[in-house]
Enzyme design. Structure first.
Site, PDB file in Angstrom:
ATOM      1  N   SER A 136       2.642 -10.028   4.989  1.00 52.71           N
ATOM      2  CA  SER A 136       1.904  -9.963   6.072  1.00 52.71           C
ATOM      3  C   SER A 136       1.007  -8.998   5.982  1.00 52.71           C
ATOM      4  CB  SER A 136       2.621  -9.916   7.255  1.00 52.71           C
ATOM      5  OG  SER A 136       1.959 -10.338   8.543  1.00 52.71           O
ATOM      6  N   ARG A 202       2.845 -10.195  23.058  1.00 53.60           N
ATOM      7  CA  ARG A 202       4.113 -10.344  22.062  1.00 53.60           C
ATOM      8  C   ARG A 202       4.411 -11.845  22.209  1.00 53.60           C
ATOM      9  NH1 ARG A 202       6.009  -8.596  17.433  1.00 53.60           N
ATOM     10  NH2 ARG A 202       8.153  -8.541  17.004  1.00 53.60           N
ATOM     11  N   ASP A 290       4.125 -21.559   7.372  1.00 54.84           N
ATOM     12  CA  ASP A 290       3.344 -20.540   7.857  1.00 54.84           C
ATOM     13  C   ASP A 290       1.740 -21.172   8.478  1.00 54.84           C
ATOM     14  OD1 ASP A 290       2.028 -18.224   8.479  1.00 54.84           O
ATOM     15  OD2 ASP A 290       2.676 -17.142   6.602  1.00 54.84           O
ATOM     16  N   HIS A 319       5.783 -18.100   9.822  1.00 57.15           N
ATOM     17  CA  HIS A 319       5.403 -16.873   9.134  1.00 57.15           C
ATOM     18  C   HIS A 319       6.506 -15.809   8.951  1.00 57.15           C
ATOM     19  CE1 HIS A 319       2.738 -13.584   7.957  1.00 57.15           C
ATOM     20  NE2 HIS A 319       3.017 -12.834   9.079  1.00 57.15           N
ATOM     21  N   ASP A 320       7.408 -15.716   9.905  1.00 51.50           N
ATOM     22  CA  ASP A 320       8.598 -14.871   9.903  1.00 51.50           C
ATOM     23  C   ASP A 320       9.665 -15.203   8.660  1.00 51.50           C
ATOM     24  OD1 ASP A 320       7.848 -13.052  11.776  1.00 51.50           O
ATOM     25  OD2 ASP A 320       9.095 -13.943  13.200  1.00 51.50           O
TER      26      ASP A 320
END
Length: 339
Positions: A136, A202, A290, A319-320
């Site tokens: 990332s 967040r 992702d 993505h994580d």
């Protein structure tokens, strides 16, 4: 257990924006010992809201008994400028005013972060990096550093990252900043300024870090009669609270702008020309699900970095997955002999 180290550099860093960041401080962690040949350095570049201790947030990949381990490697991770885990950041005192920077903190680009890494490597008497790794925003730093000092690293591993931040990614970041700036406390310039807005930011970010199937797999309701208080709503609030208890809104806004600034082609004629400067053997990895850094971006890196390979990890985590899929990452590091 390695403790956070603080290097008061005494250096005022010339930033890419033209501003000067006075009295740069760099927080960092090291694990293991630099061998006599100085040939065992693994440098980890962390992402957006992480700290400089990868054994905390990359468990399964970095640490004792893992593929990147202190018995074999000298592991270094530096807290990026602007982050609140040891390096100069918006809550640091501005020596020109004697007060914290807060919202007046200057723009830090990914290239500025790479320049700070170079300063720390010199301070640690590191002459060569065996493996430079990041996912990332960490991968963005890897690319910048590999372009600035192409002979300094032997291998690089970039996961779920890009050569230039996309309009889609910038849109998500701007939406998060809008949430923070809608919180009037942000403009009061206090340590807790913008905290409620950051919780909402967040929550927005988390959607981009996951995928439809991630939420379907982990947050699906089993009770058919429910009308409110859904499991996923509680999860989003929890994640907002969790970040607000460990981060600050000024760093969040600043680092999101740092990510937006990422473009390896700036002042280098083109993105393709910049990537061709990389001499290290590169492995570019995508996470199939992702949506924030889609696989096309890593394929593009592979196509334009001369000595590169490409791999795709199938994951439900979105993505994580770059943080959570440590078993396939380990296999790929060993397969491509990056260590």
């Amino acid at each position: 257990m390695s403790k956070l180290k603080i290097w008061e550099t005494g250096i005022s860093l010339n930033l890419e924006s033209g501003d000067l960041l006075p009295n740069l401080t760099i927080g960092y962690h090291t694990f293991g010992t630099l061998n006599k040949l100085k040939s065992n350095v693994v440098w980890v570049c962390h992402a957006f809201t992480a700290n400089s201790n990868p054994t905390e947030w990359w468990t399964g990949l970095v640490g004792n008994d893992f593929v990147i381990n202190p018995k074999e490697h000298f592991i270094v991770c530096a807290n990026i400028i602007g982050s609140c885990y040891g390096s100069t950041n918006p809550l640091s005192l501005n020596p020109l005013t004697g007060k914290p920077f807060y919202s007046a903190f200057p723009l830090i680009t990914i290239r500025d972060m790479a320049k700070a890494h170079i300063l720390l490597a010199k301070q640690l008497k590191i002459d060569k990096i065996k493996l430079l790794i990041g996912g990332s925003m960490g991968g963005q730093q890897v690319l910048e550093w590999s372009i600035i000092q192409p002979d300094f690293m032997e291998n690089i591993l970039v996961i779920a990252t890009n050569a230039v931040h996309s309009p889609f990614g910038i849109a998500f970041n701007e939406s998060q900043r809008m949430s923070i700036l809608a919180d009037a406390s942000y403009f009061k310039n206090t340590q807790d300024g913008g905290k409620l807005g950051m919780k909402a930011a967040r929550s927005t970010a988390l959607i981009s870090y996951r995928s439809y199937n991630t939420y379907l797999h982990f947050q699906k309701e089993t009770e058919t009669e429910k009308l409110d208080d859904y499991k996923v709503a509680s999860y989003q609030r929890y994640q907002g609270d969790k970040l607000a208890n460990r981060f600050n809104a000024y760093s969040y806004v600043g680092l999101s702008k740092s990510m937006d600034s990422h473009n390896v082609g700036r002042t280098r004629n083109s993105i393709e020309e910049a990537l061709k400067k990389i001499k290290a053997k590169a492995l570019c990895i995508s996470i199939k699900s992702d949506i924030l850094f889609p696989k096309e971006e890593q394929k593009y890196l592979h196509e334009n970095i001369e000595h590169s390979k490409y791999e795709l990890i199938d994951s439900v985590y979105g993505h994580d997955g770059f943080l959570l899929e440590t078993k396939p990452l380990t296999k790929l590091i060993l397969k491509h002999k990056l260590l």
